[in-house]
Design a protein around this motif. Structure first.
Motif, PDB file in Angstrom:
ATOM      1  N   ALA A 123      29.489 -14.625 -27.895  1.00 21.87           N
ATOM      2  CA  ALA A 123      30.705 -14.800 -28.694  1.00 21.87           C
ATOM      3  C   ALA A 123      31.862 -15.205 -27.780  1.00 21.87           C
ATOM      4  O   ALA A 123      31.933 -14.763 -26.634  1.00 21.87           O
ATOM      5  N   PRO A 124      32.759 -16.064 -28.245  1.00 25.20           N
ATOM      6  CA  PRO A 124      32.792 -16.688 -29.577  1.00 25.20           C
ATOM      7  C   PRO A 124      32.105 -18.060 -29.621  1.00 25.20           C
ATOM      8  O   PRO A 124      32.177 -18.737 -30.626  1.00 25.20           O
ATOM      9  N   ALA A 125      31.443 -18.455 -28.528  1.00 19.64           N
ATOM     10  CA  ALA A 125      30.865 -19.805 -28.443  1.00 19.64           C
ATOM     11  C   ALA A 125      29.466 -19.836 -29.047  1.00 19.64           C
ATOM     12  O   ALA A 125      28.461 -20.039 -28.350  1.00 19.64           O
ATOM     13  N   SER A 126      29.401 -19.596 -30.351  1.00 21.24           N
ATOM     14  CA  SER A 126      28.127 -19.640 -31.063  1.00 21.24           C
ATOM     15  C   SER A 126      28.383 -20.065 -32.497  1.00 21.24           C
ATOM     16  O   SER A 126      29.541 -20.161 -32.936  1.00 21.24           O
ATOM     17  N   PHE A 127      27.334 -20.310 -33.258  1.00 19.55           N
ATOM     18  CA  PHE A 127      27.469 -20.760 -34.637  1.00 19.55           C
ATOM     19  C   PHE A 127      28.233 -19.745 -35.474  1.00 19.55           C
ATOM     20  O   PHE A 127      29.126 -20.093 -36.248  1.00 19.55           O
ATOM     21  N   THR A 128      27.904 -18.479 -35.331  1.00 19.19           N
ATOM     22  CA  THR A 128      28.567 -17.436 -36.132  1.00 19.19           C
ATOM     23  C   THR A 128      29.842 -16.909 -35.486  1.00 19.19           C
ATOM     24  O   THR A 128      30.599 -16.195 -36.138  1.00 19.19           O
ATOM     25  N   GLY A 129      30.071 -17.241 -34.216  1.00 22.07           N
ATOM     26  CA  GLY A 129      31.190 -16.654 -33.500  1.00 22.07           C
ATOM     27  C   GLY A 129      30.855 -15.295 -32.913  1.00 22.07           C
ATOM     28  O   GLY A 129      31.710 -14.636 -32.320  1.00 22.07           O
ATOM     29  N   GLU A 130      29.593 -14.854 -33.055  1.00 16.93           N
ATOM     30  CA  GLU A 130      29.120 -13.575 -32.512  1.00 16.93           C
ATOM     31  C   GLU A 130      28.071 -13.843 -31.438  1.00 16.93           C
ATOM     32  O   GLU A 130      27.658 -14.983 -31.240  1.00 16.93           O
ATOM     33  N   ASP A 131      27.632 -12.783 -30.764  1.00 15.65           N
ATOM     34  CA  ASP A 131      26.474 -12.914 -29.887  1.00 15.65           C
ATOM     35  C   ASP A 131      25.270 -13.309 -30.735  1.00 15.65           C
ATOM     36  O   ASP A 131      25.025 -12.723 -31.799  1.00 15.65           O
ATOM     37  N   ILE A 132      24.524 -14.301 -30.269  1.00 14.69           N
ATOM     38  CA  ILE A 132      23.351 -14.787 -31.002  1.00 14.69           C
ATOM     39  C   ILE A 132      22.169 -14.896 -30.055  1.00 14.69           C
ATOM     40  O   ILE A 132      22.330 -15.237 -28.878  1.00 14.69           O
ATOM     41  N   ALA A 133      20.988 -14.606 -30.578  1.00 15.81           N
ATOM     42  CA  ALA A 133      19.736 -14.892 -29.874  1.00 15.81           C
ATOM     43  C   ALA A 133      18.815 -15.614 -30.850  1.00 15.81           C
ATOM     44  O   ALA A 133      18.764 -15.275 -32.036  1.00 15.81           O
ATOM     45  N   GLU A 134      18.111 -16.614 -30.340  1.00 11.05           N
ATOM     46  CA  GLU A 134      17.109 -17.312 -31.143  1.00 11.05           C
ATOM     47  C   GLU A 134      15.766 -17.221 -30.428  1.00 11.05           C
ATOM     48  O   GLU A 134      15.671 -17.503 -29.236  1.00 11.05           O
ATOM     49  N   LEU A 135      14.747 -16.827 -31.173  1.00 10.16           N
ATOM     50  CA  LEU A 135      13.395 -16.720 -30.654  1.00 10.16           C
ATOM     51  C   LEU A 135      12.577 -17.867 -31.223  1.00 10.16           C
ATOM     52  O   LEU A 135      12.315 -17.907 -32.429  1.00 10.16           O
ATOM     53  N   HIS A 136      12.207 -18.814 -30.366  1.00 12.77           N
ATOM     54  CA  HIS A 136      11.413 -19.966 -30.789  1.00 12.77           C
ATOM     55  C   HIS A 136       9.942 -19.627 -30.547  1.00 12.77           C
ATOM     56  O   HIS A 136       9.455 -19.674 -29.418  1.00 12.77           O
ATOM     57  N   LEU A 137       9.243 -19.305 -31.632  1.00 13.04           N
ATOM     58  CA  LEU A 137       7.884 -18.784 -31.570  1.00 13.04           C
ATOM     59  C   LEU A 137       6.870 -19.868 -31.909  1.00 13.04           C
ATOM     60  O   LEU A 137       7.207 -20.912 -32.460  1.00 13.04           O
ATOM     61  N   HIS A 138       5.588 -19.570 -31.617  1.00 13.26           N
ATOM     62  CA  HIS A 138       4.523 -20.373 -32.194  1.00 13.26           C
ATOM     63  C   HIS A 138       4.543 -20.141 -33.708  1.00 13.26           C
ATOM     64  O   HIS A 138       4.707 -19.013 -34.172  1.00 13.26           O
ATOM     65  N   GLY A 139       4.367 -21.229 -34.472  1.00 10.59           N
ATOM     66  CA  GLY A 139       4.593 -21.133 -35.918  1.00 10.59           C
ATOM     67  C   GLY A 139       3.446 -20.570 -36.715  1.00 10.59           C
ATOM     68  O   GLY A 139       3.225 -20.966 -37.872  1.00 10.59           O
ATOM     69  N   SER A 140       2.695 -19.653 -36.146  1.00  7.47           N
ATOM     70  CA  SER A 140       1.623 -18.979 -36.862  1.00  7.47           C
ATOM     71  C   SER A 140       2.207 -17.940 -37.821  1.00  7.47           C
ATOM     72  O   SER A 140       3.143 -17.213 -37.481  1.00  7.47           O
ATOM     73  N   THR A 141       1.647 -17.864 -39.019  1.00  5.44           N
ATOM     74  CA  THR A 141       2.107 -16.863 -39.984  1.00  5.44           C
ATOM     75  C   THR A 141       1.963 -15.461 -39.414  1.00  5.44           C
ATOM     76  O   THR A 141       2.854 -14.609 -39.589  1.00  5.44           O
ATOM     77  N   ALA A 142       0.873 -15.202 -38.702  1.00  2.00           N
ATOM     78  CA  ALA A 142       0.640 -13.876 -38.132  1.00  2.00           C
ATOM     79  C   ALA A 142       1.659 -13.549 -37.040  1.00  2.00           C
ATOM     80  O   ALA A 142       2.160 -12.424 -36.951  1.00  2.00           O
ATOM     81  N   VAL A 143       1.968 -14.534 -36.186  1.00  2.00           N
ATOM     82  CA  VAL A 143       2.944 -14.317 -35.112  1.00  2.00           C
ATOM     83  C   VAL A 143       4.317 -14.010 -35.695  1.00  2.00           C
ATOM     84  O   VAL A 143       4.990 -13.063 -35.293  1.00  2.00           O
ATOM     85  N   VAL A 144       4.740 -14.822 -36.651  1.00  2.00           N
ATOM     86  CA  VAL A 144       6.056 -14.624 -37.269  1.00  2.00           C
ATOM     87  C   VAL A 144       6.119 -13.260 -37.940  1.00  2.00           C
ATOM     88  O   VAL A 144       7.105 -12.524 -37.798  1.00  2.00           O
ATOM     89  N   SER A 145       5.072 -12.887 -38.650  1.00  2.00           N
ATOM     90  CA  SER A 145       5.053 -11.590 -39.338  1.00  2.00           C
ATOM     91  C   SER A 145       5.143 -10.447 -38.343  1.00  2.00           C
ATOM     92  O   SER A 145       5.854  -9.456 -38.573  1.00  2.00           O
ATOM     93  N   ALA A 146       4.447 -10.570 -37.221  1.00  2.00           N
ATOM     94  CA  ALA A 146       4.470  -9.503 -36.211  1.00  2.00           C
ATOM     95  C   ALA A 146       5.859  -9.342 -35.619  1.00  2.00           C
ATOM     96  O   ALA A 146       6.355  -8.216 -35.439  1.00  2.00           O
ATOM     97  N   VAL A 147       6.525 -10.462 -35.308  1.00  2.00           N
ATOM     98  CA  VAL A 147       7.870 -10.393 -34.723  1.00  2.00           C
ATOM     99  C   VAL A 147       8.864  -9.853 -35.743  1.00  2.00           C
ATOM    100  O   VAL A 147       9.709  -8.984 -35.418  1.00  2.00           O
ATOM    101  N   LEU A 148       8.797 -10.311 -36.972  1.00  6.20           N
ATOM    102  CA  LEU A 148       9.716  -9.815 -38.005  1.00  6.20           C
ATOM    103  C   LEU A 148       9.475  -8.339 -38.275  1.00  6.20           C
ATOM    104  O   LEU A 148      10.435  -7.571 -38.507  1.00  6.20           O
ATOM    105  N   ARG A 149       8.231  -7.902 -38.224  1.00  8.11           N
ATOM    106  CA  ARG A 149       7.919  -6.481 -38.422  1.00  8.11           C
ATOM    107  C   ARG A 149       8.513  -5.645 -37.293  1.00  8.11           C
ATOM    108  O   ARG A 149       9.069  -4.557 -37.528  1.00  8.11           O
ATOM    109  N   GLU A 150       8.442  -6.163 -36.073  1.00  9.30           N
ATOM    110  CA  GLU A 150       9.027  -5.455 -34.928  1.00  9.30           C
ATOM    111  C   GLU A 150      10.540  -5.351 -35.072  1.00  9.30           C
ATOM    112  O   GLU A 150      11.129  -4.290 -34.824  1.00  9.30           O
ATOM    113  N   LEU A 151      11.190  -6.434 -35.479  1.00  9.32           N
ATOM    114  CA  LEU A 151      12.639  -6.407 -35.646  1.00  9.32           C
ATOM    115  C   LEU A 151      13.046  -5.494 -36.807  1.00  9.32           C
ATOM    116  O   LEU A 151      14.063  -4.795 -36.726  1.00  9.32           O
TER     117      LEU A 151
END
Length: 428
Positions: free
Chosen positions: A66-94
């Motif tokens: 912040a403030p040098a981001s899209f939302t003006g807040e601290d941001i992190a982006e996780l660029h994952l392999h686009g597997s449904t299982a991988v995405v589900s595992a990461v979202l479940r962890e978060l």
């Protein structure tokens, strides 16, 4: 302020999936997932692990402070392999992290607006860009997203504030000798803004057509080839065709891209007198939609054959070119003869109309600008009555300024926000 997260790319199997996290705990979450403190602004390849130590995925991790981001807040982006299982595992962890919660639709963009990264018009431009299907829609949305409407509103607002300050100064020093008559400068400022507002308001209707799409109705008597022509334009069998009059009873709609413009072609029921109750309803509906359409293609020998008023810009084509001796100005959906010419005529007609489009693209914009212009016109009229009316002029200027501020979301838009942001996906 909560820290929020969501999948920012489309759900389903893909090459890459992006999970976005925004808020005060965003960088801490990355540290816990990777075991390393991230840079304030950086891009690194890291292994993500759950709280149990299991490997979730190798991810490209982007961090913004912040403030040098899209939302003006601290941001992190996780660029994952686009597997449904991988995405589900990461979202479940978060989801299991008590510092985080799932973002609501449009919440990232809403935070960007609340933190001054976007104005409301830019938010609407972003929504239009996401929905854009054609080149003209893309260009129009990009102009709004780039802040062109906000820049116009700010220039108008600056001129009105200058005019208001001159009027207020005259009021404050009414009992003293004011060396300069401010009326000429104020008149110039108000007239300039009023002219701009009128021009931009007039262009909203056409800009909105570009955003939502034009409607082109094919009208004519039964069995002149309307449905066959629609199928030829669509490149598929969208409408049922037969040799029996009255086959089309309802409006058939086909969405297409014509020369970068979004166009919905309408196949209407054949216009004739009929004793069939259902067909008669179809004929009445056809007349109504033909009247409302932006452009009509008449399939007839002459416009007098059809009980719909021919308007300037409408197109007359003779039907069934494949069975005619004189094929000049005729079209056949069966053989394709004349179809390219018709498409070109439709495209030219709609391009000519699109030339009048302004930057403002929504009815909300038009209402705000017309409210501002109404106040300005009243102020200009009062100004001509002399200094005794200056207090009323000042009030009209304040009304106009508030209207312009509502255009970009500074005031009077709270009731609109939930509706606007609800149209965004979770990751936006």
């Amino acid at each position: 302020m909560d820290t929020i997260f969501a999948l920012a790319t489309a759900a389903g199997k893909a090459g890459i999936a992006v999970v976005r996290v925004s808020g005060p705990a965003a960088h801490e979450v990355v540290r816990d997932l990777t075991g390393q403190t991230p840079d304030a602004r950086g891009m690194v390849l890291r292994t993500l692990r759950g709280t149990d130590g299991d490997r979730l995925d190798d991810a490209l991790v982007l961090t913004f402070s912040a403030p040098a981001s899209f939302t003006g807040e601290d941001i992190a982006e996780l660029h994952l392999h686009g597997s449904t299982a991988v995405v589900s595992a990461v979202l479940r962890e978060l989801s299991s992290d008590p510092r985080l919660r799932m973002a609501e639709p449009g919440e990232f963009t809403r935070r960007a607006m609340e933190n001054g990264k976007l104005d409301l018009a830019q938010v609407e431009g972003l929504a239009d860009l996401i929905d854009a299907e054609t080149e003209s829609q893309r260009r129009q949305a990009q102009a709004v997203l780039a802040g062109k409407l906000g820049a116009l509103a700010e220039r108008w607002r600056g001129d009105l504030i200058r005019a208001a300050s001159l009027i207020e100064a005259t009021i404050d020093f009414a009992d003293e000798d004011v060396p300069t008559d401010v009326t000429p400068e104020v008149e110039i400022l108000l007239a300039g803004v009023s002219e701009d507002l009128a021009r931009e308001s007039a262009g909203v209707v056409m800009a909105e057509r570009i955003r939502t799409g034009f409607e082109v109705a094919i009208v004519g008597q039964p069995n002149v080839g309307k449905s066959t022509l629609l199928n030829a334009l669509a490149g598929r069998k969208a409408a049922i065709t037969s040799d029996y009059a009255g086959t089309t009873r309802d409006i058939i709609e086909v969405r297409m891209d014509l020369d970068g413009l979004a166009v919905t072609m309408l196949d209407t029921a054949g216009l004739r007198e009929t004793t069939d109750h259902v067909e008669r309803l179809g004929v009445e509906l056809a007349r109504d939609r033909a009247e409302q359409a932006d452009l009509r293609v008449f399939l007839a020998e002459s416009v007098d054959e059809i009980p719909v008023r021919f308007r300037d810009g409408d197109i007359l084509m003779h039907p069934k070119a494949d069975s005619r001796a004189d094929r000049q100005g005729a079209v056949s959906g069966k053989t394709g003869e004349g179809v390219s010419e018709l498409v070109e005529r439709i495209s030219v007609a709609l391009r000519d109309r699109s030339a009048s489009a302004g930057i403002a693209t929504r009815e909300r914009h038009r209402i705000a600008m017309e409210r501002a212009n109404t106040a300005l016109c009243s102020g200009i009229s009062l100004l001509s009555e002399g200094p005794d009316r200056y207090e009323l002029v000042a009030e009209e200027l304040r009304t106009a300024i508030r209207a312009l501020e509502s255009l970009v979301g500074r005031v009077d838009v709270e009731t609109l926000l939930d509706e606007i942001f609800a149209s965004f996906c979770l990751g936006k």
